[in-house]
Scaffold this active site. Structure first.
Site, short mmCIF file in Angstrom:
data_model
loop_
_atom_site.label_atom_id
_atom_site.label_comp_id
_atom_site.label_asym_id
_atom_site.label_seq_id
_atom_site.Cartn_x
_atom_site.Cartn_y
_atom_site.Cartn_z
CG LEU C 260 114.30 -4.03 68.16
CD1 LEU C 260 115.45 -4.49 68.42
CD2 LEU C 260 113.48 -4.25 67.12
NE ARG C 264 112.17 -8.74 69.86
CZ ARG C 264 113.44 -8.07 70.45
NH1 ARG C 264 113.05 -7.92 71.59
NH2 ARG C 264 114.40 -8.26 69.74
CG PHE C 402 110.76 -7.69 60.06
CD1 PHE C 402 109.79 -8.19 60.52
CD2 PHE C 402 110.32 -6.82 58.59
CE1 PHE C 402 108.28 -7.86 60.17
CE2 PHE C 402 109.00 -6.62 58.30
CZ PHE C 402 108.10 -7.14 59.00
CD GLU C 403 109.82 -4.69 64.57
OE1 GLU C 403 110.44 -4.45 65.75
OE2 GLU C 403 109.56 -4.02 63.78
N GLY C 404 113.93 -8.78 65.24
CA GLY C 404 114.77 -9.81 65.96
C GLY C 404 113.86 -11.23 65.18
#
Lengths: 246, 149, 593
Positions: C260, C264, C402-404
């Site tokens: 991740l 990011r 998304f991606e946190g």
């Protein structure tokens, strides 16, 4: 078969054209230069196809220009050309063609493939000039090319149709739309580009018979005028007074 | 001195572009006091008359079926021959398939300056001829000066 | 590249030399050629068929991925020995940026090359890498990543999917349900996270569709990125050979977190690519659209938007490539120290996880801003599904999720900074104490330094003090309950984001001036000053809200005076600066920095 592809370094099609030094020089500042699209899409890509099909053993790029045009030569390498030559000098079509011809004479190429014209000076002359210097047959604006042994079969558009031409190698052609499809250089080709040999040769004879005295921008396209479909008189009037076509 | 113009017959007619080229040559002749000679390949009497009307003072009518094949090296040789006998200083082609193939070849043979795709009548400036042409794919024009004859 | 070693998160307490950062004006010919190939691919193969992509025509996206694979676009980060290009990290960021303009296709590509390929590339053993990576790099196999479950999103480690070893010890049997799986509809390779027996932490498995026991729900109906395949994936007695366990047992959560980090910063890169194209469309439309007999780009209200789009993109880009090069340098240093490349890549990027989270938030919010104002510039046409802004607007929105989610990333920014401070990796205490002392001391009245950038550098230094003041106060006042005060954490995160991005923008322009001279960087100077000006006001507001929430009385008053001092600016004509920027954009008729 050895193929030589003369290439030009030209301003990107979307460039804003401007002139410097009292309109006597093209203003290079802020301009992105590219490989002349006709040299790239039609001549070089078809040359690569001939190599990929085993008909050509080697494709060499040749460019007459200064060191700042080397990125354009490497773009040609990224598309797959095996090696390249830069003749260090600048001049008009006659000058360029004479330099290319001298190099070709010494190094022996079976097929010289030029693009139909450059997008900066639009001369459509270099291919035929080279044929003149080398006394090779020349097929202009070819839209198709295949080679069997030493015979090339080509198609070209003529008034009202196409004609099929057969010509013997060695041969010079200028390549027009239809010859090949534009290719995107792949990552491997790009990474291989820096390893391909680029020879730099000093320019020979300095025969340059023409030069540009001044440039001027063309009047831009004027905006569309909408005329009511019931108002034919206005249309006729405008065609007469503004467009001056009737 | 003379100005040579190449003309072409297509489908029984003198090509419109050829007539324009003759007319263009006659304008140069007006400025320079030269006379216009047209080359007509396999033309009949009425076609020759038409070329004459467009402004050619003299017409070199060449009858040779091989030249209709549009083989540009033969055509180049024919025009080269004509240029020498006529002592031509300027040679005009229309900017089409034949012109684009033959004019540069001839330029290479005769060591003569070449401007392809002129759009306006030339101006004589001392020993050189100045011609306007479109450049940058129509985005601009340039005045070229040709320094050979 | 850097002459002095930079550590992640250190921007908060350390001044950076402009010559030590990488700026996009330094791309070399080869890198630009690679970018051009990506741009051409998007222009020729993706943009003409967006409607077909969004209708999820069967087989279209996989064939597009195969075309991308032929051009080498799916193997940029993959070593040459495994069929890739072996390009460095910064170069892979540039190609990510260019492909980021591909709407749903961009999502499919980045899911494949990022979360789909990287876990195997970085954690796989030799056999696993040899078996899977070349076919993933060529696009022959398509990959997806199965982490999220219906009840485990941001809290990824709480997944319920199980893996049980068979009696003969040769297979794991996977059972469970995964959700929001990008590329799920056509993937051949699934990286699946599941818990073995009663493990606390996840383990990761490489699962081939051929193994059987995998079924899919129909495509999700989504707000945007409609062409991207998003499915629920069910594992029902799915039999996975033991040799397909990725890395070690219970190492899955760490894999997920580390991948991740890469995802990011890559998302930030992709967002820049999308933003630039959307800005260009906005500029072209504003130049073409005539109202009251003039193009709308003549009007100040529109110019404000065009300028602000460009300012934020330029700023986000400055920070993204600064951090990318820092990561690159860290990777090289670890390799030089004897670490194996895959491990060094993960470690190097992890060192800058704070920056990666900052960039993810800033890149996605910039894209959203650009898209939103793009709709507005298009006016009525902006709301028409026939015009391009409709898709840009809908497709941009997912990037904040998304991606946190951006909220999780904001929490992470502060959490990681504080953890590093606790561990002594980042000396926040010393500088924070200094700031505290400055508050009770006599304010300095030094002579103004009017050399170029001196004033802006002073402002950036003050922003850092504002953060230390606010964060230091929060830690002191709230102690361990800080982690529950999410609003305060958001405030601090926003201050850190603005500071990092403002500083990066200034450093980029400073380096540009050193390369090209001040005269030819006039517009970039306007961009940097404009960004810093806005950042300063934001930092004041965020800081004030935080302080007001946890301090009171004289202490609050004193802290507010300090914050005011650290966010004090000379008058700045933001309107004139934006006009300068807008005029450059309008003249070039595209995003041109």
């Amino acid at each position: 078969m050895k193929i030589l592809v003369p290439i030009s370094n030209v301003p990107d099609t979307t460039s804003k054209i401007s002139f410097a030094n009292n309109d006597t020089e093209f203003n290079k500042s802020g301009i992105t230069f590219i490989l002349n699209p006709y040299d790239e899409w039609y001549a070089l890509v078809r040359a690569m196809e001939l190599k990929e099909s085993g008909k050509a053993e080697k494709v060499t790029l040749i460019h007459v220009g200064l060191a700042d045009s080397e990125p354009t030569i490497r773009k040609g390498f990224a598309l797959g050309a095996d090696d390249g030559v830069r003749i260090d000098g600048e001049g008009d079509a006659y000058f360029v063609a004479e330099q290319v011809s001298n190099y070709a004479k010494e190094n022996g190429y079976d097929l010289i493939m030029a693009g139909k014209e450059t997008i900066n000076y639009n001369g459509s002359s270099v291919g035929a000039l080279i044929a003149g210097f080398l006394d090779y047959p020349f097929v202009s604006l070819a839209t198709k090319l295949d080679v069997e042994g030493t015979t090339a079969t080509l198609e070209q558009d003529i008034d009202g149709g196409t004609q099929i031409v057969e010509a013997q190698l060695p041969l010079v052609i200028s390549c027009a739309k239809g010859m090949a499809e534009q290719r995107i250089p792949n990552m491997k080709g790009i990474m291989a580009a820096r390893t391909k040999p680029l020879t730099i040769v000093a320019a020979g004879q300095n025969n340059n018979f023409t030069n540009v005295k001044s440039f001027a921008l063309s009047a831009g396209r004027t905006t569309c005028k909408m005329i009511d479909e019931n108002n034919m008189d206005e249309l006729v009037q405008l065609l007469h007074t503004e467009a001056k076509v009737i | 001195m003379s100005i040579l113009v190449y003309t072409e017959i297509n489908k029984g007619k003198v090509k419109k572009a050829s007539l324009e080229a003759v007319n263009y040559a006659s304008k140069i002749a007006e400025i320079t006091g030269a006379s216009v000679t047209a080359i007509a390949i396999n033309a009949d009497a009425s076609q020759i008359e038409e070329i004459g009307k467009a402004g050619a003072k003299k017409i070199l009518s060449i009858k040779n079926e091989e030249l209709t094949s549009l083989d540009n090296s033969l055509l180049t040789a024919a025009v080269e021959q004509a240029a020498k006998t006529e002592n031509a200083k300027v040679i005009i082609f229309s900017f089409d398939l034949v012109g684009k193939a033959v004019a540069p070849r001839l330029s290479a043979k005769l060591k003569a300056g070449l401007v392809a795709g002129a759009v306006d009548y030339p101006v004589v400036n001392g020993a050189s001829l100045e011609v306007k042409k479109n450049v940058f794919s129509g985005k601009a024009t340039a005045i070229y000066s040709i320094n050979t004859s | 590249m850097s002459t002095t070693k930079t550590k992640g998160g250190e921007f908060l307490i350390k001044e950076t030399n402009a010559q030590d950062i990488f700026i996009p004006e330094q791309w070399n010919e080869e890198q630009l050629m690679m970018k051009k190939t990506c741009d051409d691919f998007i222009d020729q193969e993706v943009l003409p068929i967006l409607d077909r992509i969004d209708s999820q025509e069967v087989g279209l996206m996989p064939s597009l991925m195969e075309k991308a694979g032929e051009l080498g676009l799916l193997g940029v980060s993959v070593p040459e020995a495994l069929g890739g290009m072996g390009a460095d990290f910064v170069t892979s960021m540039l190609t990510t940026e260019a492909l980021g303009a591909g709407y749903s296709a961009a999502v499919a590509f980045s899911a494949h090359t990022g979360i789909g390929t990287l876990p195997i590339l970085y954690y796989g053993n030799e056999e696993q890498k040899k078996k899977y990576i070349p076919k993933l790099a060529s696009g022959e196999w398509k990959a997806c990543y199965c982490l999220t479950e219906p009840s485990s999103g941001s809290d990824a480690n709480s997944g319920k999917t199980t893996a049980k070893l068979t009696a003969d010890g040769k297979h794991y049997i996977l059972n469970g349900q995964k959700m929001w799986i990008t590329n799920g509809g056509f993937a051949d390779i699934f990286t699946v996270f599941a818990k073995i027996d009663d493990d606390k932490n996840l383990s990761a498995f490489i699962v081939e569709k051929e193994f059987g026991g995998i079924s899919l729900n129909p495509e999700e109906h989504k707000m945007g990125i409609k062409g991207s395949s998003t499915r629920q994936v069910f594992f029902n007695e799915c039999k996975v050979p033991v040799e397909n366990l990725l890395s070690e047992r219970e190492n899955g959560f760490k894999i997920a977190v580390n991948i991740l980090n890469i995802g990011r910063i890559k998302l930030a890169g992709a967002a820049i690519g999308g933003s630039k194209r959307a800005a260009t469309q906005s500029i072209k439309y504003a130049n073409e659209r005539i109202q009251f007999e003039r193009p709308i780009s003549k009007y100040g209200a529109i110019r404000y938007k065009l300028a602000e789009q460009a300012i934020r993109i330029f700023a986000s880009e400055s920070a993204t490539y600064r951090a990318s090069q820092n990561m690159e340098d860290a990777i090289h240093e670890l390799i030089a120290g004897g670490m194996e490349k895959a491990k060094a890549t993960l470690k190097g990027i992890e060192q800058f996880a704070v920056e990666a989270a900052i960039l993810k938030v800033h890149g996605s919010e910039t894209l959203d801003y650009v898209a939103d104002e793009g709709v507005q510039i298009y006016g009525g046409m902006g709301y028409s599904a026939e015009a391009p802004m409709d898709r840009i607007y809908r497709d941009s929105r997912i990037n904040r999720i998304f991606e946190g989610t951006n909220e999780i990333n904001r929490l992470l920014i502060v959490d990681m900074i504080l953890k590093r401070a606790m561990k002594g990796e980042l000396d926040l205490m010393g500088p924070a104490q200094k700031v505290a002392n400055e508050l009770v001391g006599i304010p300095e009245f030094s002579e103004p330094d009017d050399t170029l950038f001196a004033y802006e550098k002073k402002l950036i230094a003050n922003f850092k003090k504002a953060i230390l003041l606010t964060a230091g106060g929060a830690v002191q006042k709230l102690m361990t309950s800080l982690s529950k005060e999410q609003e305060v954490i958001m405030n601090i995160a926003n201050m850190a984001i603005e500071t990092y991005v403002a500083e990066s923008t200034l450093l980029r322009v400073e380096k540009m001036v050193s390369m090209k001279g001040e005269a030819s960087c006039e517009v970039q100077l306007a961009i940097a000053r404009s960004y810093i000006n806005s950042a300063c006001d934001k930092i004041w507001i965020e800081g004030k809200e935080a302080l007001n929430s946890f301090a009171e009385g004289d202490e609050l008053r004193m802290m507010l005076i300090g914050l005011k001092r650290y966010t004090k600016q000379e008058p700045f004509n933001a309107k004139a600066a934006r006009q300068t920027v807008a005029q450059a954009l309008i003249a070039e008729n595209k995003y041109c920095f």
